[in-house]
Design a protein around this motif. Structure first.
Motif, mmCIF file in Angstrom:
data_model
loop_
_atom_site.group_PDB
_atom_site.id
_atom_site.type_symbol
_atom_site.label_atom_id
_atom_site.label_comp_id
_atom_site.label_asym_id
_atom_site.label_seq_id
_atom_site.Cartn_x
_atom_site.Cartn_y
_atom_site.Cartn_z
ATOM 1 N N MET A 301 22.871 -29.765 -10.474
ATOM 2 C CA MET A 301 23.725 -28.596 -10.701
ATOM 3 C C MET A 301 24.629 -28.885 -11.898
ATOM 4 S SD MET A 301 22.656 -26.852 -8.183
ATOM 5 C CE MET A 301 23.640 -25.431 -8.553
ATOM 6 N N ARG A 302 25.017 -27.816 -12.592
ATOM 7 C CA ARG A 302 25.962 -27.972 -13.707
ATOM 8 C C ARG A 302 26.742 -26.673 -13.899
ATOM 9 N NH1 ARG A 302 21.865 -27.256 -18.867
ATOM 10 N NH2 ARG A 302 20.748 -25.508 -17.950
ATOM 11 N N LEU A 303 27.848 -26.771 -14.610
ATOM 12 C CA LEU A 303 28.663 -25.589 -14.892
ATOM 13 C C LEU A 303 28.275 -25.012 -16.245
ATOM 14 C CD1 LEU A 303 32.285 -26.665 -13.877
ATOM 15 C CD2 LEU A 303 30.660 -25.264 -12.595
ATOM 16 N N LEU A 304 28.127 -23.681 -16.287
ATOM 17 C CA LEU A 304 27.881 -22.993 -17.556
ATOM 18 C C LEU A 304 28.782 -21.767 -17.644
ATOM 19 C CD1 LEU A 304 23.978 -22.938 -17.919
ATOM 20 C CD2 LEU A 304 25.581 -24.436 -19.104
ATOM 21 N N CYS A 305 29.240 -21.458 -18.859
ATOM 22 C CA CYS A 305 30.009 -20.230 -19.045
ATOM 23 C C CYS A 305 29.018 -19.058 -19.008
ATOM 24 C CB CYS A 305 30.773 -20.268 -20.375
ATOM 25 S SG CYS A 305 29.715 -20.211 -21.822
ATOM 26 N N PRO A 306 29.505 -17.808 -18.846
ATOM 27 C CA PRO A 306 28.576 -16.683 -18.728
ATOM 28 C C PRO A 306 27.595 -16.590 -19.912
ATOM 29 C CG PRO A 306 30.772 -15.987 -18.115
ATOM 30 C CD PRO A 306 30.904 -17.390 -18.629
ATOM 31 N N ALA A 307 28.089 -16.823 -21.141
ATOM 32 C CA ALA A 307 27.213 -16.675 -22.319
ATOM 33 C C ALA A 307 26.111 -17.731 -22.311
ATOM 34 C CB ALA A 307 28.034 -16.783 -23.594
ATOM 35 N N HIS A 308 26.457 -18.983 -21.966
ATOM 36 C CA HIS A 308 25.435 -20.026 -21.952
ATOM 37 C C HIS A 308 24.538 -19.936 -20.721
ATOM 38 C CE1 HIS A 308 27.779 -22.220 -25.179
ATOM 39 N NE2 HIS A 308 26.580 -21.978 -25.666
ATOM 40 N N ASN A 309 25.068 -19.384 -19.634
ATOM 41 C CA ASN A 309 24.240 -19.152 -18.454
ATOM 42 C C ASN A 309 23.116 -18.173 -18.801
ATOM 43 O OD1 ASN A 309 23.758 -19.591 -15.656
ATOM 44 N ND2 ASN A 309 24.586 -17.561 -15.231
ATOM 45 N N LEU A 310 23.502 -17.102 -19.526
ATOM 46 C CA LEU A 310 22.515 -16.098 -19.930
ATOM 47 C C LEU A 310 21.513 -16.702 -20.924
ATOM 48 C CD1 LEU A 310 21.580 -13.118 -19.909
ATOM 49 C CD2 LEU A 310 23.212 -12.674 -21.724
ATOM 50 N N LEU A 311 22.049 -17.478 -21.868
ATOM 51 C CA LEU A 311 21.180 -18.108 -22.877
ATOM 52 C C LEU A 311 20.145 -19.012 -22.211
ATOM 53 C CD1 LEU A 311 21.048 -18.384 -26.077
ATOM 54 C CD2 LEU A 311 22.175 -20.573 -25.745
ATOM 55 N N GLU A 312 20.580 -19.799 -21.236
ATOM 56 C CA GLU A 312 19.671 -20.710 -20.536
ATOM 57 C C GLU A 312 18.642 -19.941 -19.712
ATOM 58 O OE1 GLU A 312 19.711 -23.598 -22.150
ATOM 59 O OE2 GLU A 312 19.524 -24.633 -20.235
ATOM 60 N N ALA A 313 19.120 -18.852 -19.051
ATOM 61 C CA ALA A 313 18.191 -18.043 -18.251
ATOM 62 C C ALA A 313 17.117 -17.448 -19.159
ATOM 63 C CB ALA A 313 18.954 -16.939 -17.532
ATOM 64 N N GLU A 314 17.531 -17.000 -20.353
ATOM 65 C CA GLU A 314 16.556 -16.413 -21.287
ATOM 66 C C GLU A 314 15.577 -17.479 -21.786
ATOM 67 O OE1 GLU A 314 19.142 -12.673 -23.076
ATOM 68 O OE2 GLU A 314 18.882 -14.467 -24.313
ATOM 69 N N GLY A 318 12.514 -16.235 -20.285
ATOM 70 C CA GLY A 318 12.162 -15.307 -21.371
ATOM 71 C C GLY A 318 13.151 -14.149 -21.405
ATOM 72 N N PRO A 319 13.582 -13.742 -22.632
ATOM 73 C CA PRO A 319 14.593 -12.687 -22.758
ATOM 74 C C PRO A 319 14.149 -11.370 -22.109
ATOM 75 C CG PRO A 319 14.183 -13.747 -24.872
ATOM 76 C CD PRO A 319 13.182 -14.311 -23.918
ATOM 77 N N ALA A 320 12.854 -11.013 -22.236
ATOM 78 C CA ALA A 320 12.409 -9.708 -21.719
ATOM 79 C C ALA A 320 12.601 -9.646 -20.207
ATOM 80 C CB ALA A 320 10.940 -9.483 -22.078
ATOM 81 N N PHE A 321 12.231 -10.721 -19.506
ATOM 82 C CA PHE A 321 12.346 -10.769 -18.046
ATOM 83 C C PHE A 321 13.815 -10.645 -17.617
ATOM 84 C CE2 PHE A 321 12.927 -13.259 -14.122
ATOM 85 C CZ PHE A 321 12.045 -12.586 -13.281
ATOM 86 N N ILE A 322 14.682 -11.395 -18.306
ATOM 87 C CA ILE A 322 16.106 -11.393 -17.932
ATOM 88 C C ILE A 322 16.731 -10.022 -18.206
ATOM 89 C CG2 ILE A 322 18.374 -12.419 -18.469
ATOM 90 C CD1 ILE A 322 16.503 -14.206 -16.802
ATOM 91 N N GLN A 323 16.400 -9.423 -19.372
ATOM 92 C CA GLN A 323 16.955 -8.104 -19.685
ATOM 93 C C GLN A 323 16.498 -7.081 -18.644
ATOM 94 O OE1 GLN A 323 19.418 -7.657 -21.655
ATOM 95 N NE2 GLN A 323 19.276 -9.781 -22.345
ATOM 96 N N GLN A 324 15.251 -7.223 -18.173
ATOM 97 C CA GLN A 324 14.722 -6.305 -17.153
ATOM 98 C C GLN A 324 15.505 -6.484 -15.848
ATOM 99 O OE1 GLN A 324 10.572 -7.003 -16.188
ATOM 100 N NE2 GLN A 324 10.841 -5.836 -14.286
ATOM 101 N N LYS A 325 15.783 -7.747 -15.488
ATOM 102 C CA LYS A 325 16.553 -8.029 -14.253
ATOM 103 C C LYS A 325 17.952 -7.430 -14.348
ATOM 104 C CE LYS A 325 13.814 -10.206 -11.623
ATOM 105 N NZ LYS A 325 13.468 -9.556 -10.381
ATOM 106 N N ILE A 326 18.576 -7.597 -15.537
ATOM 107 C CA ILE A 326 19.936 -7.063 -15.728
ATOM 108 C C ILE A 326 19.909 -5.542 -15.583
ATOM 109 C CG2 ILE A 326 21.801 -6.757 -17.415
ATOM 110 C CD1 ILE A 326 21.096 -9.572 -18.475
#
Ligand SMILES: [Zn+2]
Length: 333
Positions: A301-314, A318-326
């Motif tokens: 486990m690790r701590l990430l800020c919202p922007a880096h959490n999103l960057l890592e998820a993408e 993949g950005p398309a999958f994450i944008q679809q989830k959002i």
């Protein structure tokens, strides 16, 4: 010789390119703003206009051309940016070529006139309570069937200024609900005269909130409760480690220890080792995707800020999958 405007246009093109690739985040900066301050050594006051124009220039590259050709200044570009559309961009840029800030502001007023009366922040007076402080409507407003409904905003912009060493002035507006809660808290915490001792009451509220929400406080409390970790609970933890976890829920004890280990800061590192040190809205992130590894172990486990959490998820999904989830989550709300 490279003119100042050409240099600014180049910088803005660079910022626009970085924004589209999220380069600042990937390098370990908290944001594009942080990158401009820490890496480009721009002053805090200079950054917002540059970032704003950079963002808009991704849609309207004509802005950059006008800047590079010195037909408009950065100030004028920033003023025009919120008004640009596909239909008017070329007209606006040619109309405002060579204009000063003031001329551009006047041009924009004609283009999109503002309401003469700004909405009032004060509480709407009840009928019959109109005082001399409220201006009479102008003759052209008179035919209006009823007075405009002025909503009382919940809060206003806040001010926090140093007054003298170790003392700060706070100023903000809040609604009646806030005032009622403040007075009630004064009652239950035994503070006489809430209005006079507002700082004392608010400090009590902050202490209670931090006691409840701050992982640092929770960990201190847990340690006090448990004393030193016993050999038995250690062996329990080890046996739990080997079993696949049933849900992605991370036990608060683990969450608190990860917060402490990561110094209550985002742990993202850029390729050159630069660490983001954001401390706001931290997420607990599974370094190894939970869907595959089914583990909530502290070590992954690790701590990430919202922007880096999103960057890592993408990066992982993949950005398309994450944008679809959002988008799905927004819809379901
Ligand atoms: Zn971060």
């Amino acid at each position: 010789m490279v003119s100042e405007n050409t240099a600014i246009a180049k910088l803005i093109a660079h910022l626009a390119e970085m924004a589209s690739r999220k380069t600042a985040l990937k390098l370990g900066y908290k944001s594009q703003f942080d990158y401009c301050i820490s890496s480009l050594n721009l002053s805090e006051g200079a950054v917002p206009a540059r970032i704003h124009v950079a963002n808009v220039s991704r849609r309207f590259p004509q802005l950059l051309v006008a800047l590079a050709e010195s037909s408009i200044s950065l100030t004028v570009a920033a003023l025009l940016a919120p008004h640009l559309t596909e239909d008017n961009v070329n007209d606006l840029l040619s109309d405002c070529a060579g204009m000063t800030r003031r001329q551009t502001e006047e041009y924009l007023v004609v283009l999109k006139s503002k309401p003469v009366f700004e909405p009032s922040i004060r509480k709407r007076p009840s009928s019959g309570e109109l005082t001399a402080a409220v201006p009479e409507p102008s003759p052209r407003d008179k035919p209006a069937p009823s007075p405009p409904i002025v909503e009382t905003p919940k809060s206003s912009p806040t001010i926090l200024q140093p007054a003298r060493e170790e003392v700060f002035n706070f100023r903000f507006s809040a609604d009646k609900g806030f005032k009622d809660k403040l007075e009630r808290l004064a009652e239950v915490t035994g503070v006489e005269n809430a209005q006079k001792h507002m700082a004392e009451v608010l400090e009590a509220a902050l202490d209670i909130a931090l006691e409840k929400k701050d992982p640092k406080k929770k960990l201190e409390r847990r340690r006090k409760r448990q004393g030193s970790t016993t050999a038995k609970s250690r062996s329990n933890e080890i046996s739990k480690k080997d079993k696949p976890a049933e849900s992605r829920y991370v036990a608060s004890e683990v969450s608190e220890r990860v917060h402490e280990r990561d110094s209550y800061e985002c742990t993202y590192r850029g390729p050159d080792g630069r660490r983001c040190t954001a401390r706001v809205g931290l997420h607990l992130d599974h370094k190894r995707p939970f869907g595959i590894f089914r583990s909530n172990d502290e070590s992954i486990m690790r701590l990430l800020c919202p922007a880096h959490n999103l960057l890592e998820a993408e990066r992982v999904y993949g950005p398309a999958f994450i944008q679809q989830k959002i988008a799905e989550r927004r819809k379901s709300r």
